[in-house]
Design a protein around this motif. Structure first.
Motif, PDB file in Angstrom:
ATOM      1  N   VAL A  91       0.834  -1.202   0.000  1.00  0.00           N
ATOM      2  CA  VAL A  91       0.000   0.000   0.000  1.00  0.00           C
ATOM      3  C   VAL A  91       0.872   1.256   0.000  1.00  0.00           C
ATOM      4  N   LEU A  92       1.898   1.287   0.863  1.00  0.00           N
ATOM      5  CA  LEU A  92       2.778   2.456   0.903  1.00  0.00           C
ATOM      6  C   LEU A  92       3.536   2.639  -0.409  1.00  0.00           C
ATOM      7  N   LYS A  93       3.992   1.555  -0.999  1.00  0.00           N
ATOM      8  CA  LYS A  93       4.731   1.647  -2.260  1.00  0.00           C
ATOM      9  C   LYS A  93       3.846   2.196  -3.368  1.00  0.00           C
ATOM     10  N   LYS A  94       2.573   1.820  -3.351  1.00  0.00           N
ATOM     11  CA  LYS A  94       1.643   2.246  -4.393  1.00  0.00           C
ATOM     12  C   LYS A  94       1.156   3.674  -4.175  1.00  0.00           C
ATOM     13  N   PHE A  95       0.761   4.024  -2.937  1.00  0.00           N
ATOM     14  CA  PHE A  95       0.103   5.298  -2.688  1.00  0.00           C
ATOM     15  C   PHE A  95       0.996   6.367  -2.059  1.00  0.00           C
ATOM     16  N   MET A  96       2.082   5.977  -1.380  1.00  0.00           N
ATOM     17  CA  MET A  96       2.987   6.935  -0.744  1.00  0.00           C
ATOM     18  C   MET A  96       4.435   6.530  -1.009  1.00  0.00           C
ATOM     19  N   PRO A  97       4.889   6.642  -2.244  1.00  0.00           N
ATOM     20  CA  PRO A  97       6.241   6.170  -2.576  1.00  0.00           C
ATOM     21  C   PRO A  97       7.353   6.911  -1.841  1.00  0.00           C
ATOM     22  N   SER A  98       7.143   8.191  -1.539  1.00  0.00           N
ATOM     23  CA  SER A  98       8.198   8.931  -0.826  1.00  0.00           C
ATOM     24  C   SER A  98       8.355   8.411   0.606  1.00  0.00           C
ATOM     25  N   LEU A  99       7.235   8.130   1.273  1.00  0.00           N
ATOM     26  CA  LEU A  99       7.309   7.572   2.626  1.00  0.00           C
ATOM     27  C   LEU A  99       7.891   6.166   2.570  1.00  0.00           C
ATOM     28  N   HIS A 100       7.506   5.383   1.568  1.00  0.00           N
ATOM     29  CA  HIS A 100       8.050   4.036   1.405  1.00  0.00           C
ATOM     30  C   HIS A 100       9.565   4.095   1.250  1.00  0.00           C
ATOM     31  N   ALA A 101      10.049   5.044   0.454  1.00  0.00           N
ATOM     32  CA  ALA A 101      11.498   5.178   0.240  1.00  0.00           C
ATOM     33  C   ALA A 101      12.199   5.667   1.501  1.00  0.00           C
ATOM     34  N   SER A 102      11.570   6.582   2.237  1.00  0.00           N
ATOM     35  CA  SER A 102      12.233   7.118   3.439  1.00  0.00           C
ATOM     36  C   SER A 102      12.285   6.098   4.574  1.00  0.00           C
ATOM     37  N   LEU A 103      11.292   5.207   4.636  1.00  0.00           N
ATOM     38  CA  LEU A 103      11.322   4.162   5.668  1.00  0.00           C
ATOM     39  C   LEU A 103      12.348   3.094   5.336  1.00  0.00           C
ATOM     40  N   GLY A 104      12.600   2.902   4.051  1.00  0.00           N
ATOM     41  CA  GLY A 104      13.655   2.002   3.613  1.00  0.00           C
ATOM     42  C   GLY A 104      13.544   0.613   4.199  1.00  0.00           C
TER      43      GLY A 104
END
Length: 191
Positions: A91-104
């Motif tokens: 879900v994060l990768k699809k809808f919030m890619p910047s947060l997905h990348a920052s959480l790493g």
């Protein structure tokens, strides 16, 4: 209703999963450099812990315990948590890619976050019913969110302060977390 209030205050403040039980230290220290990232991680952990509490309770009481498979609870709970984390990651990768990348790498580590498993196991150990388990899971996770957000806010301010060389980096963060744990002990009088 009084029991629910005690569970809320206890799980969020008095027995804070990070500052009192020392569960979930890895994301607490690793993702707390920026408030935005800390809030994102706290929200993801909140979702996973709450849903895990709601799913593991019926699995234990309707599937494992009646069949005498109590000894499998840890393995089954880990599988449920892993599936939930995969869902959150998608879900994060699809809808919030910047947060997905920052959480790493810390996002997949929610699967092995002992706080998530610890809450599910504590709900069973404490003998909570379904509602109490979900409330405990939700407010334990909100306590994690509160703790990681406070630490992130403090770390952002510490970065611009004159800290002695020997305390720069991890040492000052650990001292700050220690002081936060002491401060949270003050909430013990509420219960």
């Amino acid at each position: 209703m009084g029991n629910i209030f005690v569970i809320i205050i206890s799980s969020m403040l008095v027995s804070n999963v990070v500052l009192s039980q020392f569960l979930g230290i890895c994301p607490f220290l690793g993702v707390s450099k920026q408030v935005s990232t800390a809030v994102g991680m706290g929200a993801a952990v909140t979702f996973v812990i709450t849903i895990a509490s709601a799913i593991t309770w019926p699995i234990y009481y309707f599937l494992l315990e009646p069949r005498g498979l109590d000894y499998l609870q840890t393995i089954v709970f880990i599988l449920v948590i892993a599936a939930l984390v995969q869902f959150v990651e998608m879900v994060l990768k699809k809808f919030m890619p910047s947060l997905h990348a920052s959480l790493g790498v810390y996002l997949p580590l929610i699967t092995t976050n002992c706080a998530v498993l610890g809450v599910a196991l504590n709900n069973i150990t404490n003998g909570y019913n379904f509602i109490e388990s979900v409330v405990c899971g939700l407010f334990t996770a909100l306590g994690f969110l509160l703790s990681i957000t406070i630490l992130a806010g403090i770390r952002e301010r510490i970065e611009y302060n004159d800290v002695p060389h020997s305390f720069k980096g991890t040492p000052i963060v650990l001292v700050t977390a220690c002081l936060m744990a002491i401060a949270f002990c003050g909430f013990a009088g509420l219960v």
